[in-house]
Write a protein that holds these residues in place. Sequence first.
Motif, short mmCIF file in Angstrom:
data_model
loop_
_atom_site.label_atom_id
_atom_site.label_comp_id
_atom_site.label_asym_id
_atom_site.label_seq_id
_atom_site.Cartn_x
_atom_site.Cartn_y
_atom_site.Cartn_z
N ARG A 158 0.87 -1.17 0.00
CA ARG A 158 0.00 0.00 0.00
C ARG A 158 0.90 1.22 0.00
N LEU A 159 0.65 2.14 -0.90
CA LEU A 159 1.41 3.39 -0.99
C LEU A 159 0.42 4.54 -0.89
N ARG A 160 0.70 5.48 0.05
CA ARG A 160 -0.23 6.59 0.24
C ARG A 160 0.52 7.90 0.41
N SER A 161 -0.12 8.95 -0.05
CA SER A 161 0.40 10.31 0.15
C SER A 161 -0.65 11.09 0.92
N HIS A 162 -0.22 12.21 1.49
CA HIS A 162 -1.12 13.12 2.23
C HIS A 162 -1.98 12.37 3.24
N ILE A 163 -1.33 11.70 4.18
CA ILE A 163 -2.04 10.90 5.16
C ILE A 163 -1.61 11.28 6.57
N ALA A 164 -2.29 10.73 7.53
CA ALA A 164 -1.87 10.79 8.93
C ALA A 164 -1.34 9.39 9.26
N GLY A 165 -0.12 9.32 9.76
CA GLY A 165 0.48 8.03 10.09
C GLY A 165 -0.32 7.27 11.13
N GLU A 166 -0.26 5.95 11.06
CA GLU A 166 -1.02 5.10 11.97
C GLU A 166 -0.12 4.60 13.09
N ASP A 167 -0.61 4.74 14.33
CA ASP A 167 0.14 4.28 15.50
C ASP A 167 0.51 2.80 15.40
N ALA A 168 -0.40 1.98 14.90
CA ALA A 168 -0.14 0.54 14.84
C ALA A 168 1.13 0.21 14.05
N PHE A 169 1.42 1.00 13.02
CA PHE A 169 2.57 0.73 12.17
C PHE A 169 3.79 1.58 12.49
N PHE A 170 3.58 2.76 13.05
CA PHE A 170 4.69 3.68 13.28
C PHE A 170 4.89 4.11 14.73
N GLY A 171 4.00 3.69 15.62
CA GLY A 171 4.17 3.99 17.03
C GLY A 171 4.31 5.48 17.30
N GLU A 172 5.31 5.82 18.13
CA GLU A 172 5.47 7.20 18.60
C GLU A 172 5.83 8.18 17.50
N VAL A 173 6.29 7.73 16.33
CA VAL A 173 6.62 8.67 15.25
C VAL A 173 5.46 8.87 14.27
N SER A 174 4.34 8.19 14.52
CA SER A 174 3.21 8.26 13.57
C SER A 174 2.74 9.68 13.33
N ARG A 175 2.85 10.55 14.32
CA ARG A 175 2.38 11.93 14.15
C ARG A 175 3.19 12.71 13.11
N PHE A 176 4.38 12.20 12.79
CA PHE A 176 5.23 12.86 11.79
C PHE A 176 5.03 12.29 10.38
N VAL A 177 4.40 11.13 10.27
CA VAL A 177 4.27 10.44 8.99
C VAL A 177 3.15 11.06 8.16
N LYS A 178 3.53 11.57 6.98
CA LYS A 178 2.57 12.21 6.08
C LYS A 178 2.39 11.45 4.76
N SER A 179 3.25 10.46 4.51
CA SER A 179 3.07 9.53 3.39
C SER A 179 3.76 8.24 3.80
N ASP A 180 3.26 7.11 3.26
CA ASP A 180 3.84 5.84 3.70
C ASP A 180 3.76 4.76 2.64
N VAL A 181 4.53 3.71 2.88
CA VAL A 181 4.50 2.48 2.10
C VAL A 181 4.47 1.35 3.10
N LEU A 182 3.53 0.43 2.92
CA LEU A 182 3.50 -0.79 3.71
C LEU A 182 3.75 -1.95 2.76
N LEU A 183 4.77 -2.75 3.05
CA LEU A 183 5.11 -3.91 2.23
C LEU A 183 4.88 -5.17 3.04
N ARG A 184 4.01 -6.03 2.56
CA ARG A 184 3.72 -7.28 3.26
C ARG A 184 4.96 -8.17 3.25
N LEU A 185 5.24 -8.78 4.39
CA LEU A 185 6.33 -9.76 4.51
C LEU A 185 5.71 -11.12 4.78
N LYS A 186 5.93 -12.05 3.86
CA LYS A 186 5.46 -13.43 4.04
C LYS A 186 6.71 -14.28 4.27
N VAL A 187 7.12 -14.35 5.53
CA VAL A 187 8.36 -15.02 5.87
C VAL A 187 8.25 -16.52 5.71
#
Length: 171
Positions: free
Chosen positions: A95-124
Amino acid sequence: DKLKDERTEIIANSKQNQIVQNRIQAAVISIIQATTFEKMIHVVTHELPELLDVDFITLAIEANADAPKRVPVRGVYVLAPGAIDAAIGPDKHARLRSHIAGEDAFFGEVSRFVKSDVLLRLKVSADSPDGVMCFGAREPEAFGPDMATELLFFLSKVLENTIRAWLDLPE
Protein backbone atom coordinates in the motif's frame (compact mmCIF):
# COMPACT_ATOMS: atom_id res chain seq x y z
CA ASP A 1 13.40 22.26 -27.98
CA LYS A 2 10.77 19.69 -27.01
CA LEU A 3 13.09 16.79 -27.88
CA LYS A 4 15.91 18.41 -25.95
CA ASP A 5 13.66 18.83 -22.89
CA GLU A 6 12.50 15.21 -23.12
CA ARG A 7 16.09 13.98 -23.42
CA THR A 8 17.12 16.04 -20.39
CA GLU A 9 14.19 14.62 -18.42
CA ILE A 10 15.06 11.04 -19.43
CA ILE A 11 18.68 11.53 -18.38
CA ALA A 12 17.63 13.03 -15.05
CA ASN A 13 15.23 10.13 -14.42
CA SER A 14 17.94 7.61 -15.30
CA LYS A 15 20.34 9.23 -12.85
CA GLN A 16 17.71 9.24 -10.11
CA ASN A 17 16.89 5.57 -10.79
CA GLN A 18 20.58 4.70 -10.52
CA ILE A 19 20.80 6.50 -7.16
CA VAL A 20 17.79 4.57 -5.84
CA GLN A 21 19.20 1.28 -7.15
CA ASN A 22 22.54 1.96 -5.44
CA ARG A 23 20.76 2.72 -2.17
CA ILE A 24 18.74 -0.51 -2.35
CA GLN A 25 21.92 -2.49 -3.06
CA ALA A 26 23.63 -0.91 -0.02
CA ALA A 27 20.56 -1.74 2.09
CA VAL A 28 20.63 -5.37 0.96
CA ILE A 29 24.31 -5.67 1.79
CA SER A 30 23.68 -4.18 5.24
CA ILE A 31 20.86 -6.65 5.91
CA ILE A 32 22.79 -9.74 4.88
CA GLN A 33 25.98 -8.66 6.66
CA ALA A 34 24.26 -8.44 10.05
CA THR A 35 25.95 -10.89 12.42
CA THR A 36 22.87 -11.58 14.58
CA PHE A 37 19.12 -11.51 14.15
CA GLU A 38 18.89 -8.59 16.58
CA LYS A 39 21.53 -6.67 14.61
CA MET A 40 19.57 -7.26 11.40
CA ILE A 41 16.44 -5.80 13.01
CA HIS A 42 18.51 -2.83 14.20
CA VAL A 43 19.92 -2.34 10.70
CA VAL A 44 16.42 -2.30 9.17
CA THR A 45 14.84 0.03 11.73
CA HIS A 46 17.79 2.32 12.52
CA GLU A 47 20.31 2.28 9.67
CA LEU A 48 18.22 1.75 6.54
CA PRO A 49 16.28 5.03 6.88
CA GLU A 50 19.50 6.97 6.35
CA LEU A 51 20.76 4.63 3.63
CA LEU A 52 17.46 4.85 1.74
CA ASP A 53 16.86 8.53 2.48
CA VAL A 54 13.50 8.00 4.20
CA ASP A 55 12.45 9.33 7.57
CA PHE A 56 11.23 6.14 9.25
CA ILE A 57 11.30 2.38 8.73
CA THR A 58 9.52 0.09 11.14
CA LEU A 59 8.57 -3.56 11.21
CA ALA A 60 5.30 -5.02 12.45
CA ILE A 61 4.03 -8.56 12.80
CA GLU A 62 0.54 -9.89 13.31
CA ALA A 63 0.12 -11.94 16.43
CA ASN A 64 -2.52 -13.94 18.19
CA ALA A 65 -4.73 -12.39 20.87
CA ASP A 66 -2.35 -13.45 23.68
CA ALA A 67 0.70 -11.72 22.22
CA PRO A 68 2.15 -8.61 23.83
CA LYS A 69 1.04 -5.31 22.33
CA ARG A 70 4.64 -4.16 22.03
CA VAL A 71 7.91 -5.99 21.72
CA PRO A 72 10.87 -4.58 23.64
CA VAL A 73 12.62 -3.46 20.46
CA ARG A 74 12.38 0.10 19.18
CA GLY A 75 10.80 0.21 15.73
CA VAL A 76 9.07 -3.20 15.95
CA TYR A 77 5.35 -3.48 16.61
CA VAL A 78 2.78 -6.21 17.22
CA LEU A 79 -0.45 -5.96 15.24
CA ALA A 80 -3.89 -7.37 15.94
CA PRO A 81 -4.87 -10.39 13.83
CA GLY A 82 -6.12 -9.26 10.42
CA ALA A 83 -4.54 -5.79 10.67
CA ILE A 84 -2.36 -6.24 7.58
CA ASP A 85 -5.22 -7.45 5.37
CA ALA A 86 -7.32 -4.55 6.67
CA ALA A 87 -4.57 -2.02 5.86
CA ILE A 88 -3.25 -3.42 2.58
CA GLY A 89 -5.99 -5.74 1.31
CA PRO A 90 -6.18 -9.52 1.52
CA ASP A 91 -4.61 -10.21 -1.88
CA LYS A 92 -2.26 -7.24 -2.06
CA HIS A 93 1.43 -6.97 -1.30
CA ALA A 94 1.76 -3.24 -0.78
CA ARG A 95 0.00 0.00 0.00
CA LEU A 96 1.41 3.39 -0.99
CA ARG A 97 -0.23 6.59 0.24
CA SER A 98 0.40 10.31 0.15
CA HIS A 99 -1.12 13.12 2.23
CA ILE A 100 -2.04 10.90 5.16
CA ALA A 101 -1.87 10.79 8.93
CA GLY A 102 0.48 8.03 10.09
CA GLU A 103 -1.02 5.10 11.97
CA ASP A 104 0.14 4.28 15.50
CA ALA A 105 -0.14 0.54 14.84
CA PHE A 106 2.57 0.73 12.17
CA PHE A 107 4.69 3.68 13.28
CA GLY A 108 4.17 3.99 17.03
CA GLU A 109 5.47 7.20 18.60
CA VAL A 110 6.62 8.67 15.25
CA SER A 111 3.21 8.26 13.57
CA ARG A 112 2.38 11.93 14.15
CA PHE A 113 5.23 12.86 11.79
CA VAL A 114 4.27 10.44 8.99
CA LYS A 115 2.57 12.21 6.08
CA SER A 116 3.07 9.53 3.39
CA ASP A 117 3.84 5.84 3.70
CA VAL A 118 4.50 2.48 2.10
CA LEU A 119 3.50 -0.79 3.71
CA LEU A 120 5.11 -3.91 2.23
CA ARG A 121 3.72 -7.28 3.26
CA LEU A 122 6.33 -9.76 4.51
CA LYS A 123 5.46 -13.43 4.04
CA VAL A 124 8.36 -15.02 5.87
CA SER A 125 7.00 -18.55 6.16
CA ALA A 126 3.82 -20.54 5.83
CA ASP A 127 4.35 -21.36 9.51
CA SER A 128 4.54 -17.74 10.68
CA PRO A 129 2.15 -14.80 10.67
CA ASP A 130 2.53 -12.09 8.06
CA GLY A 131 4.59 -9.05 8.84
CA VAL A 132 4.98 -5.67 7.25
CA MET A 133 7.90 -3.39 6.49
CA CYS A 134 6.72 0.21 6.89
CA PHE A 135 8.32 3.24 5.26
CA GLY A 136 7.19 6.61 6.53
CA ALA A 137 8.03 10.11 5.34
CA ARG A 138 7.44 13.58 6.72
CA GLU A 139 6.93 14.82 3.15
CA PRO A 140 3.27 14.32 2.10
CA GLU A 141 4.24 13.37 -1.47
CA ALA A 142 7.37 11.29 -0.80
CA PHE A 143 5.29 8.17 -1.48
CA GLY A 144 2.15 7.73 -3.50
CA PRO A 145 0.08 5.22 -5.43
CA ASP A 146 1.87 5.92 -8.73
CA MET A 147 5.35 5.18 -7.37
CA ALA A 148 7.32 2.29 -8.87
CA THR A 149 7.76 -0.51 -6.33
CA GLU A 150 10.03 -3.08 -8.00
CA LEU A 151 13.10 -2.22 -5.93
CA LEU A 152 11.11 -2.05 -2.70
CA PHE A 153 9.65 -5.49 -3.45
CA PHE A 154 13.17 -6.78 -4.05
CA LEU A 155 14.26 -5.37 -0.69
CA SER A 156 11.26 -6.96 1.06
CA LYS A 157 12.07 -10.35 -0.52
CA VAL A 158 15.65 -10.11 0.73
CA LEU A 159 14.35 -9.29 4.20
CA GLU A 160 11.84 -12.18 4.12
CA ASN A 161 14.55 -14.66 3.15
CA THR A 162 17.02 -13.32 5.70
CA ILE A 163 14.47 -13.51 8.54
CA ARG A 164 13.54 -17.04 7.44
CA ALA A 165 17.20 -18.07 7.51
CA TRP A 166 17.87 -16.50 10.93
CA LEU A 167 14.80 -18.13 12.46
CA ASP A 168 15.34 -21.43 10.61
CA LEU A 169 11.79 -21.46 9.27
CA PRO A 170 10.47 -23.43 6.30
CA GLU A 171 9.41 -21.57 3.20
